[in-house]
Enzyme design. Structure first.
Site, PDB file in Angstrom:
ATOM      1  N   ASP A  12      47.843 -30.450  28.681  1.00 53.39           N
ATOM      2  CA  ASP A  12      47.428 -31.643  27.939  1.00 53.39           C
ATOM      3  C   ASP A  12      48.553 -32.678  27.852  1.00 53.39           C
ATOM      4  O   ASP A  12      49.727 -32.326  27.847  1.00 53.39           O
ATOM      5  CB  ASP A  12      46.990 -31.200  26.533  1.00 53.39           C
ATOM      6  CG  ASP A  12      46.214 -32.278  25.810  1.00 53.39           C
ATOM      7  OD1 ASP A  12      45.742 -33.229  26.471  1.00 53.39           O
ATOM      8  OD2 ASP A  12      46.077 -32.179  24.579  1.00 53.39           O
ATOM      9  N   HIS A  29      48.619 -38.218  35.517  1.00 51.34           N
ATOM     10  CA  HIS A  29      47.952 -37.121  36.233  1.00 51.34           C
ATOM     11  C   HIS A  29      48.731 -36.743  37.511  1.00 51.34           C
ATOM     12  O   HIS A  29      48.818 -35.572  37.863  1.00 51.34           O
ATOM     13  CB  HIS A  29      46.511 -37.507  36.584  1.00 51.34           C
ATOM     14  CG  HIS A  29      45.641 -37.694  35.371  1.00 51.34           C
ATOM     15  ND1 HIS A  29      45.661 -36.826  34.298  1.00 51.34           N
ATOM     16  CD2 HIS A  29      44.737 -38.665  35.044  1.00 51.34           C
ATOM     17  CE1 HIS A  29      44.803 -37.254  33.373  1.00 51.34           C
ATOM     18  NE2 HIS A  29      44.242 -38.358  33.805  1.00 51.34           N
ATOM     19  N   LEU A 123      49.453 -13.447  43.384  1.00 47.83           N
ATOM     20  CA  LEU A 123      48.945 -14.157  42.199  1.00 47.83           C
ATOM     21  C   LEU A 123      47.507 -14.619  42.399  1.00 47.83           C
ATOM     22  O   LEU A 123      47.164 -15.170  43.444  1.00 47.83           O
ATOM     23  CB  LEU A 123      49.819 -15.389  41.929  1.00 47.83           C
ATOM     24  CG  LEU A 123      49.337 -16.296  40.786  1.00 47.83           C
ATOM     25  CD1 LEU A 123      49.640 -15.670  39.430  1.00 47.83           C
ATOM     26  CD2 LEU A 123      49.976 -17.680  40.874  1.00 47.83           C
TER      27      LEU A 123
END
Ligand code: FPP
Length: 243
Positions: A12, A29, A123
């Protein structure tokens, strides 16, 4: 002392970070995507089993059209560009959320990356895309209702285990740790069902300022948490001993 295996992150603060620098939200962003790459690399290096990133929520469609379209192009571009790195690092890419509403170009990139990396064993990188925890639960309820309707499931026999098998997140272990940046202390419709016993970690920094060191601090903090899952620690007597 236990290690976090599955970490989920609410990235955020991109917009506020950019606005505080008098730059457009989209600039935040772009920086956020750079940080996401660094944290994915850190997760590989730290040997995490799963990393879930909240990349686009079911509510994010309500942002200005230009921002939504920018985010879609950025996500598609990043995933396409990083495919080779995912392969070199043995990362398996997956998603949670409803992909059907994504623009075709973004959907295609997601499908390609998922297919390309499906045999990787390192992962598990999960992008929450057009994901909402309530929507996920509602979709599961609809599937359960359909099963009941066709006589394949008896509602009396419905268990938490069976119900959760209808959720997107069922394919993965519950997150051990959920990190949220930018000082907000809420879950914002992120993973709801399987976060029942996740540890929460809040950071004041906006996501574009989050570093691998901050990630390490969060992982270190997790090792100090006492996870009781609603039970009591055996070392603590259940009742006070009479004097
Ligand atoms: C929250 O910041 C961030 C998002 C809604 C999108 C997350 C996307 C990225 C980090 C970029 C692409 C990521 C990857 C993984 C390739 P916000 O816009 O809600 O910030 P604000 O709360 O300050 O407005």
């Amino acid at each position: 002392m236990s290690k976090a295996n599955h970490v989920a992150i609410i990235m955020d603060g991109n917009g506020r970070w950019a606005q505080s620098r008098s730059r457009p939200r989209t600039y935040g962003h772009i920086q956020g995507a750079r940080v996401a790459k660094k944290i994915i690399t850190a997760a590989v290096e730290r040997g995490l089993s799963h990393l879930t990133l909240f990349a686009f929520s079911t509510e994010n469609w309500q942002r200005p059209k230009t921002e939504v379209s920018f985010l879609m192009r950025l996500l598609a571009h990043q995933i396409r560009r990083e495919q080779k790195t995912l392969m070199t690092n043995n990362v398996r890419f997956s998603t949670i959320g409803d992909l059907s509403a994504l623009p075709n170009f973004a959907k295609q990139v997601v499908v390609d990356a998922t297919k390309l990396t499906e045999d990787n064993t390192g992962l598990r990188l999960i992008f929450a895309l057009n994901y909402g925890g309530q929507q996920e639960i509602l979709n599961a309820v609809k599937k359960v209702a359909a099963e009941v309707q066709r006589g394949a499931l008896n509602p009396e026999e419905l268990t938490q285990e069976t119900f959760s098998s209808f959720l997107d997140t069922h394919a993965f272990p519950p997150p051990d740790l959920i990190i949220r940046t930018s000082g907000e202390k809420r879950i914002s419709n992120f993973i709801l069902w399987s976060s029942a016993y996740s540890e929460m970690y809040f950071v004041e920094k906006h996501w574009p300022d989050f570093t691998a060191y901050d990630f390490d601090l969060a992982l270190a903090d997790f090792t100090k948490r006492s996870r009781r899952f609603g039970k009591v620690l055996e070392s603590i007597p259940p009742v006070a001993v009479a004097p």
